[in-house]
Scaffold this active site. Sequence first.
Site, PDB file in Angstrom:
ATOM      1  CE  LYS A  97      22.457  -0.284 -35.620  1.00 31.09           C
ATOM      2  NZ  LYS A  97      21.021  -0.534 -35.492  1.00 31.09           N
ATOM      3  NE  ARG A 136      16.629 -10.077 -38.139  1.00 32.95           N
ATOM      4  CZ  ARG A 136      15.510  -9.358 -38.039  1.00 32.95           C
ATOM      5  NH1 ARG A 136      14.464  -9.648 -38.792  1.00 32.95           N
ATOM      6  NH2 ARG A 136      15.446  -8.368 -37.183  1.00 32.95           N
TER       7      ARG A 136
HETATM    8  N1  BES Z   1      21.879  -4.396 -32.917  1.00 38.53           N
HETATM    9  C1  BES Z   1      20.608  -3.956 -33.386  1.00 38.53           C
HETATM   10  C2  BES Z   1      19.527  -4.008 -32.302  1.00 38.53           C
HETATM   11  C3  BES Z   1      19.721  -3.124 -31.114  1.00 38.53           C
HETATM   12  C4  BES Z   1      19.070  -1.900 -31.037  1.00 38.53           C
HETATM   13  C5  BES Z   1      20.494  -3.523 -30.052  1.00 38.53           C
HETATM   14  C6  BES Z   1      19.219  -1.097 -29.936  1.00 38.53           C
HETATM   15  C7  BES Z   1      20.656  -2.710 -28.939  1.00 38.53           C
HETATM   16  C8  BES Z   1      20.011  -1.505 -28.878  1.00 38.53           C
HETATM   17  C9  BES Z   1      20.154  -4.824 -34.551  1.00 38.53           C
HETATM   18  O1  BES Z   1      21.168  -5.341 -35.336  1.00 38.53           O
HETATM   19  C10 BES Z   1      19.329  -3.964 -35.440  1.00 38.53           C
HETATM   20  O2  BES Z   1      19.867  -3.068 -35.987  1.00 38.53           O
HETATM   21  N2  BES Z   1      18.039  -4.266 -35.533  1.00 38.53           N
HETATM   22  C11 BES Z   1      17.156  -3.521 -36.336  1.00 38.53           C
HETATM   23  C12 BES Z   1      16.329  -4.498 -37.118  1.00 38.53           C
HETATM   24  C13 BES Z   1      15.510  -3.855 -38.192  1.00 38.53           C
HETATM   25  C14 BES Z   1      16.403  -3.349 -39.301  1.00 38.53           C
HETATM   26  C15 BES Z   1      14.545  -4.892 -38.715  1.00 38.53           C
HETATM   27  C16 BES Z   1      16.283  -2.684 -35.410  1.00 38.53           C
HETATM   28  O3  BES Z   1      15.945  -3.148 -34.337  1.00 38.53           O
HETATM   29  O4  BES Z   1      16.018  -1.541 -35.764  1.00 38.53           O
HETATM   30 MN    MN Z   2      21.759  -4.010 -36.887  1.00 30.67          MN
END
Ligand code: BES
Ligand code: MN
Length: 492
Positions: free
Chosen positions: A269, A343
């Site tokens: 990230k 997931r």
């Molecule tokens: N933990 C994150 C989602 C999240 C984002 C929670 C902001 C709380 C606040 C999740 O694991 C994630 O990173 N999701 C990605 C999925 C994508 C790579 C398909 C996302 O939402 O960007």
């Molecule tokens: Mn994630």
Amino acid sequence: MTAPLETTFAEVESVEIKDVPGRIVVFLDEDGGMGAVARRVDRLTRGAVRRLSQSPAFVKGKAGGGHVLAFPGGLAAEAALVVKLPRRPTVADARLAGAAIANFNTSVPLTVLAGALPRVAEVALGLGLRAYEFDAYRTREADAPAPNRAVRFLVRDPAAAAEAFAPFAAQISGVFFTRDLVSEPANVLTTSEYAERLLALRDIGVQVEVLEEPELERLGMRTLLAVGQGSVSPSKVVVMQWQGAGDDSQPFALVGKGVVFDTGGISIKPAAGMEEMTMDMGGSAVVAGVMRTLALRQARANVVGIVGLVENMPDGAATRPGDVVTSMKGDTVEIVNTDAEGRLVLADVLWYAQERFKPSGMIDLATLTGAIIIALGHEKAGVFANDDGLAQSFLNAAAAEGEGAWRMPLGAGYDKQIKSRIADMANVGGRPAGSITAAQFLRRFVRDATPWVHLDIAGVAYVSKDTELAPKGATGWGVRALDRMIRDRCEG
Ligand code: BES
Ligand code: MN
Ligand code: ZN
């Protein structure tokens, strides 16, 4: 754990109001009408309460709002909060009044002059929920006064009020447990520390087991293990059982995502805001908070809570984009993006829950997608379901508790987005409908015969502004709705 306020109920006639120290609270109805206790305070202050009730601030003020009388003559108390509460308050009015009282609390004793006030237990619930602060890591100056953590309600019928409040006290304790877990930084709340805190639920009668990596390997939980393999913290699955309805009835299952920190893994990230990913175990923390509430109020229901605890880190052992793993179910997954890890954790835990417990229904909670925040903001969680009845019973409970929730669609049409080059499915489906493709992925691991709801709580688990019943930060969203749903559905 952050201790809830110590809330007691005593007989109003047994107390000399003019001598009550610290801060006091009185109630007026929407027309400024006073009950017996408020009239006594008005008399002692030579009409100050009445004058306040005629002020524009009070007349225009909202139900549940409070107005301060500072250093009122005729009283020992240093301040009185005059709360506007309609003669027939709604549950929401009463809880809001409680929140106003929480904001009036300082470091001196607090006494609520409630008399025969209706919904006094709901007022105490609102007060208890709002009076939260995570200050475990703030060092206090030696001479700073400690915040007051005791509140006394003076009522006509203390026994009745205490009885009505008892299940609410269980909810407050469950919500605080959730908030504390979510608030803890990831260097403290490692997977091992988290498991220890869940094991402590044994003290209140919850059966708790911790499944360690060798056992998870044996069960074939490769999608879950793939997430944790880049971390020095071992992956774990924790099973919490509350058996309040005897041995024969099938349990209801609650499943939670417990990513103690989500760096994104090799699909790392961006730096900005990454510190918030310490809340990525929010779904599992809600499961834990519900289990605590059920045990504390001795719920007559069988509920099993199962959480997957992992840390998503990049290192030499971490999963690579493009790796293919086999889930416990047997389906293969191409991990195209290691940041879509929630997931992968849930897939195996959902399958395990069904294989072992044959639950009568199943709800999972996860801070799963940023896309749900784009869709619903921080007001409502996304509700996905394969069963309209279960979805509706959750939505009803959430509405009754004032916890925002909104039904979202599923549909086979979205499956084409998660097709893989080489495996049964990919773990990401591109930007369009990101929350739905995530839910559609989870659905692959739920039997059609299992009524199932998926709650995407990424927007509501942790917020940057105060809400009505929670200060900014970890909210504990969902603990009360799930507790109520279990009461309505399983304890009828
Ligand atoms: N933990 C994150 C989602 C999240 C984002 C929670 C902001 C709380 C606040 C999740 O694991 C994630 O990173 N999701 C990605 C999925 C994508 C790579 C398909 C996302 O939402 O960007
Ligand atoms: Mn994630
Ligand atoms: Zn995540």
